[in-house]
Design a protein around this motif. Structure first.
Motif, PDB file in Angstrom:
ATOM      1  N   ILE A   4      -4.084   2.278  -1.710  1.00 26.74           N
ATOM      2  CA  ILE A   4      -4.321   3.167  -0.571  1.00 26.74           C
ATOM      3  C   ILE A   4      -3.362   2.844   0.567  1.00 26.74           C
ATOM      4  O   ILE A   4      -3.177   1.680   0.911  1.00 26.74           O
ATOM      5  CB  ILE A   4      -5.776   2.974  -0.041  1.00 26.74           C
ATOM      6  CG1 ILE A   4      -6.797   3.372  -1.099  1.00 26.74           C
ATOM      7  CG2 ILE A   4      -5.994   3.701   1.263  1.00 26.74           C
ATOM      8  CD1 ILE A   4      -7.015   4.839  -1.224  1.00 26.74           C
ATOM      9  N   VAL A   5      -2.781   3.883   1.129  1.00 31.94           N
ATOM     10  CA  VAL A   5      -1.910   3.734   2.295  1.00 31.94           C
ATOM     11  C   VAL A   5      -2.446   4.659   3.378  1.00 31.94           C
ATOM     12  O   VAL A   5      -2.822   5.804   3.104  1.00 31.94           O
ATOM     13  CB  VAL A   5      -0.449   4.137   1.970  1.00 31.94           C
ATOM     14  CG1 VAL A   5       0.444   3.928   3.182  1.00 31.94           C
ATOM     15  CG2 VAL A   5       0.078   3.358   0.777  1.00 31.94           C
ATOM     16  N   SER A   6      -2.487   4.139   4.605  1.00 32.26           N
ATOM     17  CA  SER A   6      -2.893   5.017   5.708  1.00 32.26           C
ATOM     18  C   SER A   6      -1.753   5.068   6.720  1.00 32.26           C
ATOM     19  O   SER A   6      -0.928   5.971   6.697  1.00 32.26           O
ATOM     20  CB  SER A   6      -4.202   4.481   6.303  1.00 32.26           C
ATOM     21  OG  SER A   6      -4.572   5.246   7.389  1.00 32.26           O
ATOM     22  N   SER A   7      -1.633   4.067   7.592  1.00 31.90           N
ATOM     23  CA  SER A   7      -0.517   4.068   8.546  1.00 31.90           C
ATOM     24  C   SER A   7       0.773   3.563   7.881  1.00 31.90           C
ATOM     25  O   SER A   7       1.868   3.822   8.369  1.00 31.90           O
ATOM     26  CB  SER A   7      -0.859   3.144   9.717  1.00 31.90           C
ATOM     27  OG  SER A   7      -0.954   1.808   9.246  1.00 31.90           O
ATOM     28  N   GLY A   8       0.649   2.803   6.819  1.00 32.39           N
ATOM     29  CA  GLY A   8       1.818   2.194   6.166  1.00 32.39           C
ATOM     30  C   GLY A   8       2.092   0.792   6.686  1.00 32.39           C
ATOM     31  O   GLY A   8       2.977   0.090   6.192  1.00 32.39           O
ATOM     32  N   GLY A   9       1.319   0.353   7.695  1.00 34.31           N
ATOM     33  CA  GLY A   9       1.524  -0.958   8.320  1.00 34.31           C
ATOM     34  C   GLY A   9       1.375  -2.118   7.347  1.00 34.31           C
ATOM     35  O   GLY A   9       2.162  -3.072   7.393  1.00 34.31           O
ATOM     36  N   THR A  10       0.387  -2.042   6.464  1.00 32.73           N
ATOM     37  CA  THR A  10       0.152  -3.148   5.515  1.00 32.73           C
ATOM     38  C   THR A  10       1.316  -3.276   4.545  1.00 32.73           C
ATOM     39  O   THR A  10       1.752  -4.387   4.230  1.00 32.73           O
ATOM     40  CB  THR A  10      -1.173  -2.928   4.735  1.00 32.73           C
ATOM     41  OG1 THR A  10      -2.186  -2.616   5.679  1.00 32.73           O
ATOM     42  CG2 THR A  10      -1.572  -4.149   3.942  1.00 32.73           C
ATOM     43  N   LEU A  11       1.861  -2.142   4.086  1.00 37.75           N
ATOM     44  CA  LEU A  11       3.024  -2.189   3.188  1.00 37.75           C
ATOM     45  C   LEU A  11       4.193  -2.853   3.902  1.00 37.75           C
ATOM     46  O   LEU A  11       4.820  -3.768   3.371  1.00 37.75           O
ATOM     47  CB  LEU A  11       3.440  -0.763   2.770  1.00 37.75           C
ATOM     48  CG  LEU A  11       2.488   0.025   1.875  1.00 37.75           C
ATOM     49  CD1 LEU A  11       3.128   1.351   1.469  1.00 37.75           C
ATOM     50  CD2 LEU A  11       2.119  -0.779   0.632  1.00 37.75           C
ATOM     51  N   LEU A  12       4.431  -2.381   5.132  1.00 35.09           N
ATOM     52  CA  LEU A  12       5.557  -2.886   5.915  1.00 35.09           C
ATOM     53  C   LEU A  12       5.466  -4.398   6.088  1.00 35.09           C
ATOM     54  O   LEU A  12       6.430  -5.128   5.846  1.00 35.09           O
ATOM     55  CB  LEU A  12       5.537  -2.191   7.285  1.00 35.09           C
ATOM     56  CG  LEU A  12       6.838  -2.169   8.059  1.00 35.09           C
ATOM     57  CD1 LEU A  12       7.841  -1.289   7.309  1.00 35.09           C
ATOM     58  CD2 LEU A  12       6.591  -1.608   9.464  1.00 35.09           C
TER      59      LEU A  12
END
Ligand code: PRT
Ligand code: ZN
Length: 287
Positions: free
Chosen positions: A160-168
């Motif tokens: 799950i991706v929302s803002s993308g902050g965790t991926l970054l």
């Protein structure tokens, strides 16, 4: 015995909980004894709530322990139980995506061949890989999926991706969006007639709340000479209300406008000579 209540499962505690309760509140339904218990009775509608982990809701609905439930579409599709999708609810929007280390090139899906992909959505990942003819290893994992590539446990992730902050912050980049998700209302496939009638009543309230949120009430003053042009811009539900102003040749117009059209139409109304434009929220909208 005939059921005189709708039993609905909502998430006990998590990202969906507050918005689920708020939605019911906007529908005139209040929960009497909080969500610290397994069950609660509601007031304002014949409704009983069961508080569960979101993962368990599809099974409870399939088994008929709950008549309906609120959870993310992602979880409904992953669990793949025999339930009906009744209504998208517009909150907890997110997407289920493939992400890879940001240092990798990404010519296309085929680079996933032979890779290890960590996910908490193995069913949906398997489906995506099959549909795209990709042969990759699925590593099911129940939490902190984003750290697995840096720990050497996986090459890529499906999460799950929302803002993308965790991926970054984990050195990853999103390369494929596989599912757009939001909270949905699900229901059992063979509800008793009385329960089904209650569900339709609840859906009517939910849709009225949603329509209201998507529309605004608009009031403006307009010169008689441009009236037709202005009416064409804000036709409203049936047609606008027009009332004469004390000033000769001027009218007050009341109508409803969709949130999506709002800014485009406002500019055109001004061009057409509209003045004193007021816009107000609508609480409920029954059409
Ligand atoms: O305890 P229980 O099992 O009930 O809850 P849960 O921990 O399984 O779920 P919860 O409460 O975290 O999420 C419930 C639902 O909210 C999900 O099934 C999605 O439908 C939806 N949702 C919306 C999200 C997010 N946004 C979200 N950002 N679910 C999870 N995340 C996580 C994601 O897993 C990732 O680790 O947030 C991280 C990414 O966020 P960004 O903003 O950094 O991209
Ligand atoms: Zn869960």
């Amino acid at each position: 015995m005939q059921k005189d209540k709708l039993t609905m499962a909502i998430q006990k505690s998590g990202r969906l909980s507050d918005d689920s309760v708020q939605l019911l509140k906007k529908c005139g339904i209040r929960i009497q004894n909080g969500n610290n218990k397994l069950k609660a009775l509601a007031s304002g509608f014949p409704l009983e709530l069961i508080f569960l982990r979101d993962d368990d809701i599809p099974q409870y609905v399939e088994d008929g322990v709950a008549d309906a439930g609120i959870l993310g579409l992602n979880e409904v599709l992953e669990k793949n139980k025999d339930v009906d999708l009744m209504q998208p609810l517009g909150f907890s929007r997110c997407r289920l995506s493939v992400a890879i280390p940001k240092t990798w090139d990404y010519p296309g899906k085929e680079i996933l061949n032979g890779k290890r992909i960590a996910t908490s959505y193995p069913v949906l990942l398997r489906k995506f890989l099959l549909e795209n003819d990709i042969n990759a290893d699925i590593h099911p994992i129940s939490g902190s999926v984003e750290v697995t590539p840096s720990l050497g446990l996986a090459d890529a992730i499906f999460e799950i991706v929302s803002s993308g902050g965790t991926l970054l912050s984990n050195g990853l980049k999103e390369v494929e969006t596989v599912l757009e998700s939001e909270a949905v209302l699900i229901a059992g496939t063979s509800l008793p007639e009385e329960v089904s009638r209650l569900l339709q009543q609840l859906l009517f309230r939910i849709r009225s709340v949603q329509k209201a949120a998507n529309n605004k009430y608009i009031l403006l003053n307009a010169p008689e000479s441009n009236m037709e042009r202005i009416i064409a811009l804000i036709p409203g539900i049936k047609s606008p209300t027009i009332m004469p102003l004390v000033e000769e040749g001027w009218y007050s117009l009341h109508s409803v406008i969709s949130e999506d059209d709002f800014w485009g139409v406002i500019d055109k109304l001004k061009e057409a000579g509209a003045e004193g434009i007021l816009v107000a929220p609508i609480e409920k909208m029954v059409t």
